[in-house]
Scaffold this motif. Sequence first.
Motif, short mmCIF file in Angstrom:
data_model
loop_
_atom_site.label_atom_id
_atom_site.label_comp_id
_atom_site.label_asym_id
_atom_site.label_seq_id
_atom_site.Cartn_x
_atom_site.Cartn_y
_atom_site.Cartn_z
N LEU A 1 38.32 40.67 41.20
CA LEU A 1 37.90 39.37 41.71
C LEU A 1 36.60 38.91 41.06
O LEU A 1 35.69 39.71 40.84
CB LEU A 1 37.71 39.43 43.23
CG LEU A 1 38.97 39.31 44.11
CD1 LEU A 1 39.99 40.38 43.78
CD2 LEU A 1 38.60 39.38 45.58
N THR B 1 45.90 38.84 46.86
CA THR B 1 44.51 38.47 46.60
C THR B 1 43.82 37.86 47.82
O THR B 1 42.68 38.23 48.14
CB THR B 1 44.44 37.47 45.43
OG1 THR B 1 45.04 38.07 44.27
CG2 THR B 1 43.01 37.09 45.12
N ARG C 1 48.94 38.24 43.55
CA ARG C 1 48.35 39.57 43.70
C ARG C 1 47.19 39.76 42.73
O ARG C 1 47.09 39.05 41.73
CB ARG C 1 49.41 40.67 43.50
CG ARG C 1 50.49 40.64 44.57
CD ARG C 1 51.59 41.67 44.32
NE ARG C 1 52.60 41.60 45.36
CZ ARG C 1 52.57 42.28 46.51
NH1 ARG C 1 51.57 43.13 46.73
NH2 ARG C 1 53.51 42.15 47.41
N ILE C 2 46.33 40.73 43.03
CA ILE C 2 45.15 40.95 42.20
C ILE C 2 45.54 41.52 40.83
O ILE C 2 46.56 42.20 40.70
CB ILE C 2 44.13 41.87 42.89
CG1 ILE C 2 44.70 43.28 43.13
CG2 ILE C 2 43.61 41.25 44.18
CD1 ILE C 2 43.67 44.28 43.61
N THR D 1 39.58 34.27 39.61
CA THR D 1 40.27 35.55 39.47
C THR D 1 41.61 35.33 38.78
O THR D 1 42.41 34.52 39.25
CB THR D 1 40.50 36.19 40.84
OG1 THR D 1 39.22 36.46 41.44
CG2 THR D 1 41.28 37.49 40.73
#
Length: 430
Positions: free
Chosen positions: A117, A360, A132-133, A123
């Motif tokens: 992040l 996220t 999603r991250i 991000t």
Amino acid sequence: MGTTRDRLESILARLTDRAEEERVFLKLYEDAARAAADAADARRKAGVSLGPLDGSIVSIKDLFDVAGEATTAGSIVLRDAPPAASDAEVVRRLRQAGAVIIGKTNMVEFAFSGLGLNPHYGTPGNAVDPERIPGGSSSGAGVSVAEGTSEISIGSDTGGSVRIPASFNGIVGFKPTARRVPTQGVFPLSYSLDSIGPLARTAQDCANADAVMAGEVPQALAPYSLTGLKVGVPRGRLFTETETLVAEAFEASLNLLSKAGANVIDVDIDALLAEMEKVTSPASIASIEAAEIHADWLDAKAELFDPRVRGRIALSASLPAPVYIRMMRRRDALIAAMDERLKAIDTLALPATAVTAPPTVPLLVDDQLYRQTNLLVMRNTMVGNLFDLTAISLPIPGQPRPVGLMLMGRNGYDRKLLEIAASVEKAFAA
């Protein structure tokens, strides 16, 4: 395959089309990349090659010096810093090998998290599922390779920052033994733990980039027989809280290795892990060293930091020097003990991350969830940094979300690990 210039233009066109919402790259070098691409094509036409990286489209994390510009390391704290006088040593070596450096990729501010992040530049969405991250701290690097806007990306790995985004985005990420690759001209997170490593589609591509950066001659990886390969599995504390999908994918990969002739055995390292946890209980090594690195602006520019990053660094700023020195001496003894333990096997195998990439949005709004998730995501990878090992994450095929198989090897056994990884990769593809 087309010309290097054609491949480059195709990527630049994609990036132009999404320029308004770009979060993977922080800077592009269109003119320099075109010149490098044309030079690579001219060499190819003349039958001349600088090696396997000649004409490869490579991106670099935002903490590598490029001559004439400030190195911001994913922050706004350093946006007015003096411009770098020269390229980082690894950037210089990549250029000499014919790499086409397309741009700098996004990252967690000062590389201080495994989630990816960044409140300043946005991000990047995970390449497989944008909700999603991406994993961090080399977030843009992992997404760029997985989405095809780089063929190779260069990141840094202090607690898993190459291997986590590789695992979450379904690509290969290699962490060399620390200090094999020079860190001159690379903004540090931790002098003791930082490693410079590549993310790519294959172990061979990682090996080529690693060799160039380490000042070695790239060579094809020799096949490493899986028959009789001693694979140690450190069951215990590194396998708790593991997502079902990850656990099942990992066991399937072990079964495949067993069928290929590998000897899979349990290896108990829990006592060493517990002792390292005790040794570093006053504060993490990375946070202590970061407190010194950022001392000049930690308070003076406090409002410019990501609060989650600054808070963790500030907690370690007042740790007494004797505590840190004792910590590092005890770590040296544990490194030696781990090396002794690993002499009986060829590689350790475990999930790169205990979970697949989480969504996220919940992490943006819940600080406690952020901290808990960050610790869990980094738990397995950070073993390689704390114990000064070499390690690689390989994508396990056939999963609904990317899952990384992490192989770890003894300090200095980088080439052996890469050869084993290439053979495992081949077994996965069979």
